[in-house]
Design a protein around this motif. Structure first.
Motif, PDB file in Angstrom:
ATOM      1  N   ARG A  75       0.754  -1.292   0.010  1.00 20.86           N
ATOM      2  CA  ARG A  75      -0.006   0.004   0.065  1.00 20.86           C
ATOM      3  C   ARG A  75       0.770   1.123  -0.185  1.00 20.86           C
ATOM      4  NH1 ARG A  75      -5.097   1.492   0.459  1.00 20.86           N
ATOM      5  NH2 ARG A  75      -5.715  -0.409   0.622  1.00 20.86           N
ATOM      6  N   ARG A  76       1.852   1.425   0.842  1.00 24.43           N
ATOM      7  CA  ARG A  76       2.633   2.681   0.965  1.00 24.43           C
ATOM      8  C   ARG A  76       3.246   2.940  -0.195  1.00 24.43           C
ATOM      9  NH1 ARG A  76       6.291   2.389   5.691  1.00 24.43           N
ATOM     10  NH2 ARG A  76       4.456   3.016   6.886  1.00 24.43           N
ATOM     11  N   ASP A  77       4.045   1.894  -0.939  1.00 26.06           N
ATOM     12  CA  ASP A  77       4.836   2.066  -2.250  1.00 26.06           C
ATOM     13  C   ASP A  77       3.610   2.397  -3.473  1.00 26.06           C
ATOM     14  OD1 ASP A  77       7.028   1.552  -1.279  1.00 26.06           O
ATOM     15  OD2 ASP A  77       7.026  -0.288  -2.119  1.00 26.06           O
ATOM     16  N   THR A  78       2.418   1.878  -3.261  1.00 30.86           N
ATOM     17  CA  THR A  78       1.393   2.107  -4.150  1.00 30.86           C
ATOM     18  C   THR A  78       0.983   3.671  -4.164  1.00 30.86           C
ATOM     19  OG1 THR A  78       0.812  -0.174  -4.453  1.00 30.86           O
ATOM     20  CG2 THR A  78      -0.748   1.255  -5.258  1.00 30.86           C
ATOM     21  N   LEU A  79       0.619   3.854  -2.696  1.00 27.42           N
ATOM     22  CA  LEU A  79       0.193   5.403  -2.994  1.00 27.42           C
ATOM     23  C   LEU A  79       1.078   6.333  -3.264  1.00 27.42           C
ATOM     24  CD1 LEU A  79      -1.920   4.901   0.579  1.00 27.42           C
ATOM     25  CD2 LEU A  79      -2.854   5.179  -1.694  1.00 27.42           C
ATOM     26  N   ALA A  80       2.282   6.095  -3.067  1.00 24.84           N
ATOM     27  CA  ALA A  80       3.531   6.899  -3.413  1.00 24.84           C
ATOM     28  C   ALA A  80       3.664   7.083  -4.889  1.00 24.84           C
ATOM     29  CB  ALA A  80       4.687   6.498  -2.639  1.00 24.84           C
ATOM     30  N   TRP A  81       3.485   6.021  -5.576  1.00 24.74           N
ATOM     31  CA  TRP A  81       3.685   5.783  -6.797  1.00 24.74           C
ATOM     32  C   TRP A  81       2.482   6.720  -7.480  1.00 24.74           C
ATOM     33  CZ3 TRP A  81       0.777   4.297 -11.189  1.00 24.74           C
ATOM     34  CH2 TRP A  81       1.403   4.112 -12.438  1.00 24.74           C
ATOM     35  N   LEU A  82       1.004   6.514  -6.998  1.00 26.33           N
ATOM     36  CA  LEU A  82       0.202   7.398  -7.643  1.00 26.33           C
ATOM     37  C   LEU A  82       0.224   8.716  -7.729  1.00 26.33           C
ATOM     38  CD1 LEU A  82      -2.786   5.011  -6.290  1.00 26.33           C
ATOM     39  CD2 LEU A  82      -2.235   5.220  -8.692  1.00 26.33           C
ATOM     40  N   THR A  83       0.757   9.148  -6.478  1.00 25.00           N
ATOM     41  CA  THR A  83       0.953  10.625  -6.253  1.00 25.00           C
ATOM     42  C   THR A  83       2.130  11.090  -7.001  1.00 25.00           C
ATOM     43  OG1 THR A  83       0.343  10.285  -3.802  1.00 25.00           O
ATOM     44  CG2 THR A  83       1.638  12.197  -4.419  1.00 25.00           C
ATOM     45  N   ALA A  84       3.188  10.470  -7.284  1.00 22.03           N
ATOM     46  CA  ALA A  84       4.327  10.622  -8.158  1.00 22.03           C
ATOM     47  C   ALA A  84       3.804  10.825  -9.434  1.00 22.03           C
ATOM     48  CB  ALA A  84       5.469   9.734  -7.816  1.00 22.03           C
ATOM     49  N   GLN A  85       2.832  10.102 -10.098  1.00 21.04           N
ATOM     50  CA  GLN A  85       2.564  10.227 -11.451  1.00 21.04           C
ATOM     51  C   GLN A  85       1.495  11.218 -11.488  1.00 21.04           C
ATOM     52  OE1 GLN A  85       4.408   8.292 -13.069  1.00 21.04           O
ATOM     53  NE2 GLN A  85       4.980   7.570 -11.083  1.00 21.04           N
ATOM     54  N   GLY A  86       0.847  12.118 -10.524  1.00 21.87           N
ATOM     55  CA  GLY A  86       0.083  13.010 -10.643  1.00 21.87           C
ATOM     56  C   GLY A  86      -1.365  12.513 -10.955  1.00 21.87           C
ATOM     57  N   LEU A  87      -1.713  11.229 -10.360  1.00 23.98           N
ATOM     58  CA  LEU A  87      -2.682  10.646 -10.663  1.00 23.98           C
ATOM     59  C   LEU A  87      -3.930  11.342  -9.665  1.00 23.98           C
ATOM     60  CD1 LEU A  87      -1.680   6.939 -11.777  1.00 23.98           C
ATOM     61  CD2 LEU A  87      -2.695   8.773 -13.110  1.00 23.98           C
ATOM     62  N   PRO A  88      -5.180  11.430 -10.025  1.00 24.99           N
ATOM     63  CA  PRO A  88      -6.506  11.549  -9.197  1.00 24.99           C
ATOM     64  C   PRO A  88      -6.186  10.748  -7.828  1.00 24.99           C
ATOM     65  CG  PRO A  88      -6.958  11.287 -11.218  1.00 24.99           C
ATOM     66  CD  PRO A  88      -5.678  10.687 -11.203  1.00 24.99           C
ATOM     67  N   GLU A  89      -6.575  11.343  -6.653  1.00 26.57           N
ATOM     68  CA  GLU A  89      -6.693  10.698  -5.507  1.00 26.57           C
ATOM     69  C   GLU A  89      -7.821   9.805  -5.661  1.00 26.57           C
ATOM     70  OE1 GLU A  89      -6.950  12.925  -1.974  1.00 26.57           O
ATOM     71  OE2 GLU A  89      -5.265  14.253  -2.479  1.00 26.57           O
ATOM     72  N   GLY A  90      -7.855   8.742  -5.019  1.00 27.12           N
ATOM     73  CA  GLY A  90      -9.021   7.903  -4.928  1.00 27.12           C
ATOM     74  C   GLY A  90      -8.787   6.633  -3.939  1.00 27.12           C
ATOM     75  N   ARG A  91      -9.981   6.054  -3.602  1.00 29.95           N
ATOM     76  CA  ARG A  91      -9.617   4.846  -2.708  1.00 29.95           C
ATOM     77  C   ARG A  91      -8.899   3.813  -3.357  1.00 29.95           C
ATOM     78  NH1 ARG A  91     -15.662   3.472  -1.624  1.00 29.95           N
ATOM     79  NH2 ARG A  91     -15.725   4.615  -3.631  1.00 29.95           N
ATOM     80  N   VAL A  92      -8.214   2.950  -2.987  1.00 30.32           N
ATOM     81  CA  VAL A  92      -7.247   1.743  -3.441  1.00 30.32           C
ATOM     82  C   VAL A  92      -7.669   0.716  -2.754  1.00 30.32           C
ATOM     83  CG1 VAL A  92      -5.072   1.152  -3.863  1.00 30.32           C
ATOM     84  CG2 VAL A  92      -5.407   3.698  -3.687  1.00 30.32           C
ATOM     85  N   HIS A  93      -8.355  -0.275  -3.481  1.00 33.80           N
ATOM     86  CA  HIS A  93      -8.626  -1.675  -3.039  1.00 33.80           C
ATOM     87  C   HIS A  93      -7.556  -2.625  -3.306  1.00 33.80           C
ATOM     88  CE1 HIS A  93     -12.710  -0.463  -1.777  1.00 33.80           C
ATOM     89  NE2 HIS A  93     -12.587   0.479  -2.950  1.00 33.80           N
ATOM     90  N   MET A  94      -7.089  -3.256  -2.282  1.00 31.19           N
ATOM     91  CA  MET A  94      -6.059  -4.198  -2.655  1.00 31.19           C
ATOM     92  C   MET A  94      -6.223  -5.541  -1.899  1.00 31.19           C
ATOM     93  SD  MET A  94      -2.694  -1.548  -1.504  1.00 31.19           S
ATOM     94  CE  MET A  94      -1.480  -2.269  -2.733  1.00 31.19           C
TER      95      MET A  94
END
Length: 163
Positions: A75-94
């Protein structure tokens, strides 16, 4: 209910839909498969332009939700990757760390749960079996064809319940 609660959902997979995993496929080609190496390399995934463009376009009318077969420990790496790509915030289901069911089962279960309270406008995923099952369940699906298919990743998703 807020305005964002009324917006339909656009649900996006990550691996080979938004994140190009080609550089880490080598970890799945080994026997035994090196899952720790595979997931540890995920922060270095380059974004896939077609997927990123579709997320940004979808975010104009929809709330974005990310639905991945990655285990919760990522989760931590995934959220950081999404932010680094400038992707919209959103719930992440894993996937739960101990969940080894096929991706088509885990993802469809989550889609159905989300659909109980919200309209799902679209699911975007690269996995043919996930897309097929979602279509059969009545969901609108866009199959992400923008990366080369990986036989090793398909086995991991469907037979080993790993991503």
């Amino acid at each position: 209910m807020t305005d964002s609660d009324k917006r339909p959902l656009a649900v996006f997979d990550l691996d080979n839909t938004l994140a190009d995993t080609a550089h880490r496929q080598r970890f799945l080609e080994r026997r035994p498969r090196d899952w720790d190496g595979f997931f540890a390399a995920a922060p270095d995934d380059p974004p896939i332009p077609e997927g990123v463009a579709l997320v940004l376009e979808s975010a104009e009318d929809c709330e974005i939700v990310y639905l991945t077969g990655r285990p919760e420990r990522c989760r931590r790496d995934t959220l950081a990757w999404l932010t680094a790509q400038g992707l919209p915030e959103g719930r992440v289901h894993m996937r739960r760390n101990d969940d080894r069911r096929p991706a088509r089962r885990t993802k469809l279960e989550i889609l159905k749960r989300l659909a109980r309270t919200r309209e799902i406008r679209v699911l975007v995923d690269d996995d043919e079996l996930v897309c097929e099952d979602a279509r059969q369940a009545g969901f609108t699906v866009v199959r992400a064809h923008w990366t080369a298919p990986s036989a090793e990743l398909e086995v991991a998703q469907e037979r080993e319940g790993r991503t």
